[in-house]
Write a protein that holds these residues in place. Structure first.
Motif, PDB file in Angstrom:
ATOM      1  N   LEU A   1       4.644   0.095  -3.052  1.00  0.00           N
ATOM      2  CA  LEU A   1       4.405  -0.264  -4.445  1.00  0.00           C
ATOM      3  C   LEU A   1       5.102  -1.564  -4.831  1.00  0.00           C
ATOM      4  N   VAL A   2       6.228  -1.846  -4.218  1.00  0.00           N
ATOM      5  CA  VAL A   2       6.968  -3.080  -4.537  1.00  0.00           C
ATOM      6  C   VAL A   2       6.111  -4.294  -4.215  1.00  0.00           C
ATOM      7  N   ASP A   3       5.473  -4.286  -3.047  1.00  0.00           N
ATOM      8  CA  ASP A   3       4.594  -5.401  -2.671  1.00  0.00           C
ATOM      9  C   ASP A   3       3.328  -5.413  -3.516  1.00  0.00           C
ATOM     10  N   LEU A   4       2.756  -4.229  -3.766  1.00  0.00           N
ATOM     11  CA  LEU A   4       1.539  -4.159  -4.568  1.00  0.00           C
ATOM     12  C   LEU A   4       1.776  -4.687  -5.987  1.00  0.00           C
TER      13      LEU A   4
ATOM     14  N   LEU B   1      -2.348   1.079  -9.206  1.00  0.00           N
ATOM     15  CA  LEU B   1      -1.470   0.738  -8.081  1.00  0.00           C
ATOM     16  C   LEU B   1      -0.938   1.995  -7.414  1.00  0.00           C
ATOM     17  N   VAL B   2      -0.627   3.006  -8.217  1.00  0.00           N
ATOM     18  CA  VAL B   2      -0.160   4.282  -7.666  1.00  0.00           C
ATOM     19  C   VAL B   2      -1.252   4.898  -6.787  1.00  0.00           C
ATOM     20  N   ALA B   3      -2.488   4.854  -7.267  1.00  0.00           N
ATOM     21  CA  ALA B   3      -3.603   5.401  -6.498  1.00  0.00           C
ATOM     22  C   ALA B   3      -3.804   4.636  -5.199  1.00  0.00           C
ATOM     23  N   LYS B   4      -3.655   3.322  -5.241  1.00  0.00           N
ATOM     24  CA  LYS B   4      -3.793   2.503  -4.038  1.00  0.00           C
ATOM     25  C   LYS B   4      -2.712   2.836  -3.026  1.00  0.00           C
ATOM     26  N   ALA B   5      -1.471   2.969  -3.494  1.00  0.00           N
ATOM     27  CA  ALA B   5      -0.359   3.309  -2.595  1.00  0.00           C
ATOM     28  C   ALA B   5      -0.554   4.701  -2.000  1.00  0.00           C
TER      29      ALA B   5
ATOM     30  N   GLU C   1      -3.471   6.182  -1.486  1.00  0.00           N
ATOM     31  CA  GLU C   1      -4.562   6.046  -0.511  1.00  0.00           C
ATOM     32  C   GLU C   1      -4.060   5.435   0.796  1.00  0.00           C
ATOM     33  N   ASP C   2      -3.092   4.512   0.678  1.00  0.00           N
ATOM     34  CA  ASP C   2      -2.497   3.864   1.859  1.00  0.00           C
ATOM     35  C   ASP C   2      -1.422   4.721   2.523  1.00  0.00           C
ATOM     36  N   LYS C   3      -1.256   5.945   1.998  1.00  0.00           N
ATOM     37  CA  LYS C   3      -0.298   6.915   2.535  1.00  0.00           C
ATOM     38  C   LYS C   3       1.145   6.408   2.502  1.00  0.00           C
ATOM     39  N   ASP C   4       1.467   5.696   1.412  1.00  0.00           N
ATOM     40  CA  ASP C   4       2.862   5.303   1.194  1.00  0.00           C
ATOM     41  C   ASP C   4       3.703   6.565   1.044  1.00  0.00           C
ATOM     42  N   GLU C   5       4.745   6.696   1.846  1.00  0.00           N
ATOM     43  CA  GLU C   5       5.501   7.943   1.923  1.00  0.00           C
ATOM     44  C   GLU C   5       6.067   8.377   0.579  1.00  0.00           C
TER      45      GLU C   5
END
Length: 324
Positions: free
Chosen positions: A209-212, A224-228, A230-234
């Motif tokens: 999320l920091v980079d997004l 952005l939360v949904a994108k992270a 979807e990208d399986k950010d831990e």
């Protein structure tokens, strides 16, 4: 309804803590125009009402409908309301208490105005036109700035004797948390999810999320939360799956209590997260229901999305205006 074979027109207003939607709806339930504005609750009652009127004028202009052509306005507001008196009893997001919102808006527009709760209106819209069709008993839960809820029993909106039925967001889910962190709204709303993520990131937890957000944590919103996720950010998966579980536990208990066959989830967080997250909430809901036959409950996402509240508000205004 239509007069002499011609359509009549209604305004539906979905007033949220962050945004408002205003639309012109014909008597045959067609959305003719839609205006969107920021609520800006910090500007006070007068400021919010002025923006509502601006939205009404804008929507009417787009639909080529005059204010004098309107039959009625349906105003759907957050928090506890008295629909019979047209009073917002308590809306924390707007900082309104015992506010005669229907009377104020009617005076400003000259059009008969009917008030209801925002999620009641959205649930009514979904029940008639969207994901809740053909269900006679359902609960709607909208996850946004806060958490609102609405109940339909025997194909009618259920208010209860204090007009507050469905306010699931204010149920205490974690009683041993510190004050301000105990309710479902405090833990599962979009605001709560974002605040928790930001707090954990500031506590040195790693996250995409920091980079997004390009290093600006103020930019972390639902998309952005949904994108992270979807990208399986831990970190994001941990927080959102925890919210889904707590929400499911609560919904499972309500399903057991009321024997509901369907629950509709809506609001900004639901729209951003999509069906995969809604399906996770459904799994947890079914896990915590009793007896086994209650595990047939369906948890589905709103299909009308940001049109649900304004369509429902317009339909409530139609119904109540005709009853006069």
């Amino acid at each position: 309804m239509a007069k002499n074979g011609k359509s009549s027109y209604y305004i539906g207003i979905d007033l949220g803590g962050t945004n408002m939607q205003v639309g012109v709806v014909s008597s045959d339930l067609k959305l003719l125009s839609q205006a969107k504005k920021k609520t800006k609750a910090e500007d006070g009652l007068d400021g919010v009402m002025s923006r509502i009127v601006e939205g009404v004028v804008e929507a009417c202009s787009e639909a080529k409908v005059k204010l004098t052509d309107l039959e009625a306005i349906g105003l759907a507001a957050p928090g506890a309301v008295d629909p019979l008196e047209g009073i917002v009893l308590a809306a924390d997001n707007l900082r309104w208490t015992d506010t005669p919102a229907a009377q104020i808006l009617q005076k400003r527009t000259g059009v008969k105005t009917y008030l209801d709760n925002d999620v009641n209106a959205a649930v009514w819209g979904e029940n008639k036109l969207g994901a809740g069709k053909n269900s006679k008993n359902l609960l709607g839960v909208w996850l946004g700035t806060g958490i609102g809820g609405g109940l339909i029993f025997n194909s009618e909106l259920y208010y209860g004797p204090f007009f507050t039925a469905g306010e699931i967001g204010h149920m205490i889910s974690l009683p041993f948390n510190p004050p301000g962190e105990r309710s479902l709204e405090h833990n599962c709303s979009r605001t709560a999810v974002v605040n928790r993520l930001v707090k954990l990131i500031k506590g040195n937890r790693k996250s995409k999320l920091v980079d997004l957000a390009e290093g600006d944590l103020e930019k972390i919103k639902s998309k952005l939360v949904a994108k992270a996720y979807e990208d399986k950010d831990e970190l994001t998966v941990e927080v959102l799956d925890s919210a889904a579980e707590l929400l499911g536990i609560t919904l499972g208990g309500v399903t057991t209590l009321l024997s509901l066959d369907r629950i509709v989830l809506g609001g900004g967080l639901t729209e951003a997260m999509g069906n995969s997250w809604v399906n996770l909430v459904e799994q947890h809901t079914r896990k915590f229901t009793f007896p086994d036959r209650c595990k047939q409950v369906k948890v589905v996402a709103s299909t009308l999305e940001d049109r649900a509240g304004l369509m429902g508000a317009a339909m409530i205004a139609m119904q109540r205006h005709e009853e006069k």
